[in-house]
Design an enzyme around this catalytic site. Structure first.
Site, PDB file in Angstrom:
ATOM      1  N   ARG A   1      43.347  -9.810  85.125  1.00 56.99           N
ATOM      2  CA  ARG A   1      43.440 -11.053  85.516  1.00 56.99           C
ATOM      3  C   ARG A   1      44.920 -11.394  85.273  1.00 56.99           C
ATOM      4  O   ARG A   1      45.806 -11.933  86.171  1.00 56.99           O
ATOM      5  CB  ARG A   1      42.504 -11.953  84.943  1.00 56.99           C
ATOM      6  CG  ARG A   1      42.515 -13.230  85.495  1.00 56.99           C
ATOM      7  CD  ARG A   1      41.777 -14.223  84.556  1.00 56.99           C
ATOM      8  NE  ARG A   1      40.331 -13.816  84.207  1.00 56.99           N
ATOM      9  CZ  ARG A   1      39.066 -13.942  84.974  1.00 56.99           C
ATOM     10  NH1 ARG A   1      39.611 -14.707  86.279  1.00 56.99           N
ATOM     11  NH2 ARG A   1      38.345 -13.596  85.067  1.00 56.99           N
TER      12      ARG A   1
ATOM     13  N   ARG B   1      34.599 -16.624  93.937  1.00 53.38           N
ATOM     14  CA  ARG B   1      34.549 -17.037  92.506  1.00 53.38           C
ATOM     15  C   ARG B   1      34.104 -18.451  92.127  1.00 53.38           C
ATOM     16  O   ARG B   1      33.654 -18.784  91.263  1.00 53.38           O
ATOM     17  CB  ARG B   1      36.002 -16.824  91.675  1.00 53.38           C
ATOM     18  CG  ARG B   1      36.673 -15.606  91.456  1.00 53.38           C
ATOM     19  CD  ARG B   1      37.909 -15.414  90.895  1.00 53.38           C
ATOM     20  NE  ARG B   1      37.697 -15.772  89.352  1.00 53.38           N
ATOM     21  CZ  ARG B   1      38.267 -17.179  88.952  1.00 53.38           C
ATOM     22  NH1 ARG B   1      38.604 -17.849  89.837  1.00 53.38           N
ATOM     23  NH2 ARG B   1      38.034 -17.393  87.659  1.00 53.38           N
TER      24      ARG B   1
ATOM     25  N   CYS C   1      27.966 -19.600 105.792  1.00 56.43           N
ATOM     26  CA  CYS C   1      26.684 -20.348 106.221  1.00 56.43           C
ATOM     27  C   CYS C   1      26.084 -20.464 104.878  1.00 56.43           C
ATOM     28  O   CYS C   1      24.767 -19.814 104.424  1.00 56.43           O
ATOM     29  CB  CYS C   1      25.885 -19.794 106.962  1.00 56.43           C
ATOM     30  SG  CYS C   1      26.557 -19.912 108.618  1.00 56.43           S
TER      31      CYS C   1
ATOM     32  N   GLY D   1      41.174  -9.169  79.005  1.00 51.72           N
ATOM     33  CA  GLY D   1      40.480 -10.525  78.871  1.00 51.72           C
ATOM     34  C   GLY D   1      41.379 -11.866  78.714  1.00 51.72           C
ATOM     35  O   GLY D   1      40.900 -12.901  78.270  1.00 51.72           O
TER      36      GLY D   1
END
Ligand code: PLP
Length: 432
Positions: A294, A331, A362, A249
């Site tokens: 991440r 994201r 779309c 995190g």
């Protein structure tokens, strides 16, 4: 100048990543294209495992959370750094095993693992399984007994910490689908039950409080809460918990205005808390795990697109449409995440306007970002979106039956393909 330290402008005035010209990458491999810089991945992993060495005598393992970005080449790189790996599904586990990842360094996560997944993990001798709930504990005990094995398990605990992050990426509070609650006594009851499981070996506890966290104090607080629980288990049940997994995190820089901690600081501060608390509680220092996802992958990656239409709506906004969108970069539509973008073939120029970069899917919400400072972009230009190495490829879809882009790794001036672009036949391969 740019958010990620591996991005530079070359002598042609173009954006380069890991010493490779991004415009040439777009020409050679097509767009949209994911580009991952191997040296940056290695550097980020080392920041964590070297600080584990320095501040905690190396008594621990950095386990890259492969859900952030997983493919066989990524697994090979993590293995070659000597680090461990987290997987959250049979698919991620299969990828790691096929890449030859050392199985004893793999931890298997997930809040709702199926029997098929548990069986596969036990058969393949996964390093440990992080058990999320009582149903899983009971099913795993039966599966392990059937296979005549005794896997190591950790318990996922909700330590009740508020990590000051987006609601969807918060996980440590009591109202979370992940893990056993501490406050209600649920976790303690489960530990008592696990100790009596003949075919399971409870070796540790796990917590993960959220994602993109900039503050160190929630991690320190989580460590304190978890160690107090380890002490309670020792004092009341006479059972020693040897491992403590503090999750991932760690926040990264998506925009220049973001100011995350250097990754080294987490282990420096958290190790200090662990050392002090273990002494105060008179328990042995646990073997610790951390699970950066991440922070390892995101800064190493960019996504390249080709500009199609430019649409100026007077006094409202300018749309720059690119040849990808929410299918490869979900994201924004999920969390309105912000990114830095650069016109790769005009990287030495000033950003002269603010635009909305739109995808080709779309959905009106299919944007890469709004109000983004950018060089003047026209049809045929190449746009690089920065720090996209995590949770983009791994969350990509075939929405609108778009083909998933290729992934190219760059390493000190050389490029190689790691995942091929999907073909039209891939799009229909499972259709009957
Ligand atoms: C997602 C996740 C991670 C990685 O989180 P990052 O924010 O990518 O560092 C680590 N551990 C667990 C259990 C996770 O679910």
């Amino acid at each position: 100048m740019f958010v990620s330290e591996n991005l530079t402008v070359n002598e042609k005035g173009r954006l380069a990543i890991g010493g490779v010209d991004t415009v040439e990458l777009a020409e050679n491999y097509g767009t949209p294209l994911y580009v991952m810089d191997e040296q940056m991945i290695r550097k980020n992993l080392r920041r964590f495992h070297e600080s584990m060495q320095k501040f905690y005598d190396g008594k621990g393992l950095v386990c890259y959370a492969s859900k952030a970005f997983s493919c066989m080449e990524m697994c090979r790189i993590v293995a070659s750094e000597g680090d461990g790996l987290d997987v959250v599904s049979i698919g991620e586990l299969y990828t790691a095993l096929k890449a030859g990842f050392p199985v004893e360094k793999i931890g298997f996560h997930g809040n709702n693992k199926t029997d098929e997944e548990l069986k596969f993990a036990v058969e393949n001798n996964v390093g440990h399984i992080i058990v999320d709930n009582i149903s899983e504990l009971n099913r795993l005990e039966i599966i392990a007994a059937d296979l005549n094995k005794k896997p190591d398990i950790l318990f996922r605990i909700k330590p009740g910490i508020d990590a000051h992050t987006h609601n969807f990426v918060k996980t440590g509070q009591i109202d979370s689908k992940f893990g056993f609650a501490l406050e209600t006594g649920e976790a303690f009851t489960a530990v008592k039950e696990a100790i009596n499981c003949k075919n399971l070996n409870l070796t540790g506890l796990h917590c993960h409080i959220g994602s993109q966290i900039f503050d160190i104090s929630p991690f320190e607080e989580a460590a304190r809460v978890m160690l107090a629980f380890i002490a309670k288990i020792r004092n009341e049940l006479g059972y020693e918990i040897k491992g403590l997994n503090l999750g991932g995190g760690f926040g990264i820089k998506y925009l220049n205005s973001d100011d995350p901690q250097p990754f080294e600081n987490y282990l420096e501060k958290v190790s200090k808390v662990i050392n002090e608390e273990c002494e105060r509680l008179n328990i042995s220092r646990p073997f610790i795990y951390i699970e950066p996802g991440r922070s390892v992958a995101a800064p190493a990656g960019i996504t390249l697109y080709t500009v199609g239409a430019r649409k100026e709506i007077p006094d409202i906004r300018t749309y720059i449409s690119v040849d990808g969108g929410m299918a490869d970069s979900p994201r924004y539509i999920l969390y309105q995440s912000q990114y830095e973008a650069i016109v790769a073939n005009k990287a030495s120029q000033k950003r002269s306007e603010r635009v909305t970069i739109a995808g080709k899917c779309c959905e009106s919400g299919d944007l890469i970002g709004e109000n983004m400072p950018l060089q003047h972009a026209e049809t045929g230009d190449i746009i690089a979106v920065c720090a996209t190495g995590a949770y983009n490829y791994s969350m990509s879809s075939n929405y609108n039956r778009l083909q998933k882009p290729a992934v190219v790794f760059v390493n000190n001036g050389e490029a190689r393909i790691a995942v091929k672009r999907e073909t039209l036949d891939d799009i229909i391969r499972n259709d009957v």
